[in-house]
Motif scaffolding. Structure first.
Motif, PDB file in Angstrom:
ATOM      1  N   PHE A 239     -35.219  27.292  -7.738  1.00 37.71           N
ATOM      2  CA  PHE A 239     -34.487  28.502  -7.367  1.00 37.71           C
ATOM      3  C   PHE A 239     -33.145  28.137  -6.732  1.00 37.71           C
ATOM      4  O   PHE A 239     -32.101  28.731  -7.053  1.00 37.71           O
ATOM      5  N   GLU A 240     -33.159  27.151  -5.842  1.00 34.13           N
ATOM      6  CA  GLU A 240     -31.927  26.734  -5.182  1.00 34.13           C
ATOM      7  C   GLU A 240     -30.905  26.189  -6.181  1.00 34.13           C
ATOM      8  O   GLU A 240     -29.697  26.433  -6.045  1.00 34.13           O
ATOM      9  N   LYS A 241     -31.373  25.472  -7.200  1.00 37.72           N
ATOM     10  CA  LYS A 241     -30.466  24.938  -8.222  1.00 37.72           C
ATOM     11  C   LYS A 241     -29.792  26.071  -8.990  1.00 37.72           C
ATOM     12  O   LYS A 241     -28.603  26.003  -9.327  1.00 37.72           O
ATOM     13  N   GLN A 245     -25.678  27.044  -9.017  1.00 37.08           N
ATOM     14  CA  GLN A 245     -24.872  27.215 -10.234  1.00 37.08           C
ATOM     15  C   GLN A 245     -24.126  28.547 -10.231  1.00 37.08           C
ATOM     16  O   GLN A 245     -23.049  28.664 -10.815  1.00 37.08           O
ATOM     17  N   ILE A 246     -24.708  29.552  -9.593  1.00 40.07           N
ATOM     18  CA  ILE A 246     -24.042  30.850  -9.508  1.00 40.07           C
ATOM     19  C   ILE A 246     -22.927  30.827  -8.467  1.00 40.07           C
ATOM     20  O   ILE A 246     -21.850  31.381  -8.672  1.00 40.07           O
ATOM     21  N   TRP A 247     -23.198  30.155  -7.337  1.00 40.48           N
ATOM     22  CA  TRP A 247     -22.219  30.089  -6.247  1.00 40.48           C
ATOM     23  C   TRP A 247     -21.928  28.620  -5.902  1.00 40.48           C
ATOM     24  O   TRP A 247     -22.316  28.127  -4.837  1.00 40.48           O
ATOM     25  N   PRO A 248     -21.262  27.902  -6.768  1.00 40.57           N
ATOM     26  CA  PRO A 248     -21.007  26.481  -6.502  1.00 40.57           C
ATOM     27  C   PRO A 248     -19.856  26.289  -5.523  1.00 40.57           C
ATOM     28  O   PRO A 248     -19.002  27.168  -5.358  1.00 40.57           O
ATOM     29  N   ILE A 249     -19.857  25.155  -4.877  1.00 39.35           N
ATOM     30  CA  ILE A 249     -18.678  24.718  -4.115  1.00 39.35           C
ATOM     31  C   ILE A 249     -18.023  23.617  -4.942  1.00 39.35           C
ATOM     32  O   ILE A 249     -18.513  22.490  -4.996  1.00 39.35           O
ATOM     33  N   GLU A 251     -14.904  22.454  -4.658  1.00 42.36           N
ATOM     34  CA  GLU A 251     -13.846  21.678  -4.000  1.00 42.36           C
ATOM     35  C   GLU A 251     -14.415  20.377  -3.422  1.00 42.36           C
ATOM     36  O   GLU A 251     -15.512  20.383  -2.858  1.00 42.36           O
ATOM     37  N   PRO A 252     -13.677  19.271  -3.532  1.00 42.86           N
ATOM     38  CA  PRO A 252     -14.151  18.003  -2.961  1.00 42.86           C
ATOM     39  C   PRO A 252     -14.218  18.040  -1.435  1.00 42.86           C
ATOM     40  O   PRO A 252     -15.080  17.412  -0.828  1.00 42.86           O
ATOM     41  N   ASN A 253     -13.314  18.791  -0.807  1.00 42.06           N
ATOM     42  CA  ASN A 253     -13.291  18.889   0.656  1.00 42.06           C
ATOM     43  C   ASN A 253     -13.174  20.365   1.068  1.00 42.06           C
ATOM     44  O   ASN A 253     -12.106  20.815   1.518  1.00 42.06           O
ATOM     45  N   PRO A 254     -14.252  21.118   0.924  1.00 43.94           N
ATOM     46  CA  PRO A 254     -14.196  22.547   1.261  1.00 43.94           C
ATOM     47  C   PRO A 254     -13.997  22.764   2.761  1.00 43.94           C
ATOM     48  O   PRO A 254     -14.419  21.944   3.589  1.00 43.94           O
ATOM     49  N   GLY A 255     -13.366  23.871   3.102  1.00 44.49           N
ATOM     50  CA  GLY A 255     -13.117  24.181   4.495  1.00 44.49           C
ATOM     51  C   GLY A 255     -14.389  24.582   5.232  1.00 44.49           C
ATOM     52  O   GLY A 255     -15.428  24.885   4.622  1.00 44.49           O
ATOM     53  N   ILE A 259     -17.970  26.416   3.870  1.00 46.97           N
ATOM     54  CA  ILE A 259     -19.274  25.769   4.033  1.00 46.97           C
ATOM     55  C   ILE A 259     -20.225  26.685   4.808  1.00 46.97           C
ATOM     56  O   ILE A 259     -21.396  26.836   4.446  1.00 46.97           O
ATOM     57  N   THR A 260     -19.709  27.318   5.869  1.00 43.06           N
ATOM     58  CA  THR A 260     -20.541  28.227   6.668  1.00 43.06           C
ATOM     59  C   THR A 260     -21.026  29.404   5.833  1.00 43.06           C
ATOM     60  O   THR A 260     -22.210  29.769   5.872  1.00 43.06           O
ATOM     61  N   ASN A 261     -20.124  30.010   5.055  1.00 49.65           N
ATOM     62  CA  ASN A 261     -20.502  31.141   4.209  1.00 49.65           C
ATOM     63  C   ASN A 261     -21.541  30.729   3.168  1.00 49.65           C
ATOM     64  O   ASN A 261     -22.492  31.475   2.884  1.00 49.65           O
ATOM     65  N   HIS A 262     -21.366  29.535   2.615  1.00 47.13           N
ATOM     66  CA  HIS A 262     -22.298  29.036   1.606  1.00 47.13           C
ATOM     67  C   HIS A 262     -23.683  28.826   2.220  1.00 47.13           C
ATOM     68  O   HIS A 262     -24.701  29.222   1.624  1.00 47.13           O
TER      69      HIS A 262
END
Length: 340
Positions: A239-241, A245-249, A251-255, A259-262
């Protein structure tokens, strides 16, 4: 109110609802019992708009070289009379062959479907300053996935007065236990039927009884595909995978905020899948995974801090096929059905 439900100068909203079940039922005045076509129009202030086309448009440009006037015979305005003030208001810019479809014709077509199917009027409303109008009906037939997971069926008639979309009928199965609106585009069935705003559109609307064939075909296909998902198991890791795929991050260095929202989103999704009462009867299945995602999108995804505005945003999402929420639901279904 440009972002959603139309609110008039006296504070009343162009919305009426027969019951309080789904996202679009959370707006405006709630009444008891089924509505007639006339009641739906009157109570939601959709009557007597007299939508019409005015043309053509003369464009004038003033420069240092003088005044230039450009005739545009193929460009017209659509206007209406405001249902509260009577003032003439512009709705959009349309072409020469565009023909308005009045709100009365809208419900006239739905009346034909009601006579054929035994459906009841449920809601009616106006969005974006009158540019868009919707009327929904609850169909008498429902769907029982796995023999126990019940879905009601709604048929929404969506009309555009600004020339940006055709008159459409949209079928939406709604999961009763948590009022999730399902939005699966199935391979062998359509969930919508469009009618262009051209000469003879009213005659085409009368032919919309054919939409019932679409309804029955979609119901059979929806039930068949849902049965496949409910009969297949899904682990939390799987399920997590799907969610990643629906909400990927990407960016190599996300803000930090991203990250908190994810993390918050994933936490809510895990809880819906593992612990929510709404998934209790279908826990651990691919169908539960799909419904956890649709429940998140319908009821938990950010929609603004103002409660009324958030309700309007969620209502609009459920009535818009092209919304990001609908696209995410479709992606969830595609990913979960892929291995079945």
């Amino acid at each position: 109110m440009s972002h959603g439900l139309e609110v008039h100068v006296d504070g009343t909203a162009s919305f009426v609802s027969a019951n309080g079940v789904d996202a679009w039922h959370r707006l405006g005045t709630v009444t008891q019992g089924a509505l007639t076509a006339e009641e739906a129009l009157e109570k939601s202030y959709l009557s007597g708009w007299n939508v019409r086309k005015i043309g053509g448009v003369n464009a004038v440009e003033i420069t240092d070289h003088g005044v230039t006037r450009i005739d545009s015979p193929d460009e017209y305005f659509t206007v209406r009379n405001n249902p509260k003030t009577g003032a003439v208001e512009r709705l959009g810019t349309v072409g020469r062959v565009y023909e308005p479809v009045q709100n009365e014709a809208h419900t006239e077509m739905l009346n034909l479907l009601m006579d054929e199917s035994g459906a009841n009027f449920e809601t009616a409303g106006s969005l974006h300053g009158g540019k868009n109008v919707f009327v929904t009906m609850k169909l008498p037939m429902g769907v029982q996935v796995g023999g126990f997971d019940r879905h009601d069926l709604y048929l929404a008639g969506l009309n555009s007065h600004d020339g940006k979309s055709a008159f459409r009928l949209l079928l939406s199965p709604t999961r009763v236990v948590c009022a999730n609106t399902q939005a699966m585009a199935l391979k062998d069935a359509q969930a919508s039927y469009s009618i262009r705003h051209t000469v003879g559109a009213k005659g085409k609307i009368a032919e919309a009884r054919k939409a019932l064939d679409i309804v029955f075909a979609y119901v059979a296909s929806f039930e068949r595909e849902a049965e496949k998902l409910i009969n297949e198991s899904l682990t939390l890791g799987e399920f997590e995978k799907v969610c990643e795929q629906i909400w990927p991050i990407n960016e190599p260095n996300p803000g930090k905020r991203k990250i908190t929202n994810h993390r918050q989103r994933m936490g809510t999704l895990r809880n819906l899948f593992e612990n929510a009462d709404t998934q209790a009867a279908i826990r651990g299945t691919r169908w539960a995974g799909y419904n956890a995602i649709t429940e998140y999108l319908d009821h938990h995804a950010p929609a603004g801090k103002n409660p009324i505005q958030a309700a309007e945003t969620r209502a609009t999402r459920t009535l818009t096929i092209s919304s990001d929420a609908s696209k995410d639901k479709q992606k969830a279904y595609d990913l979960l059905a892929l291995a079945v």
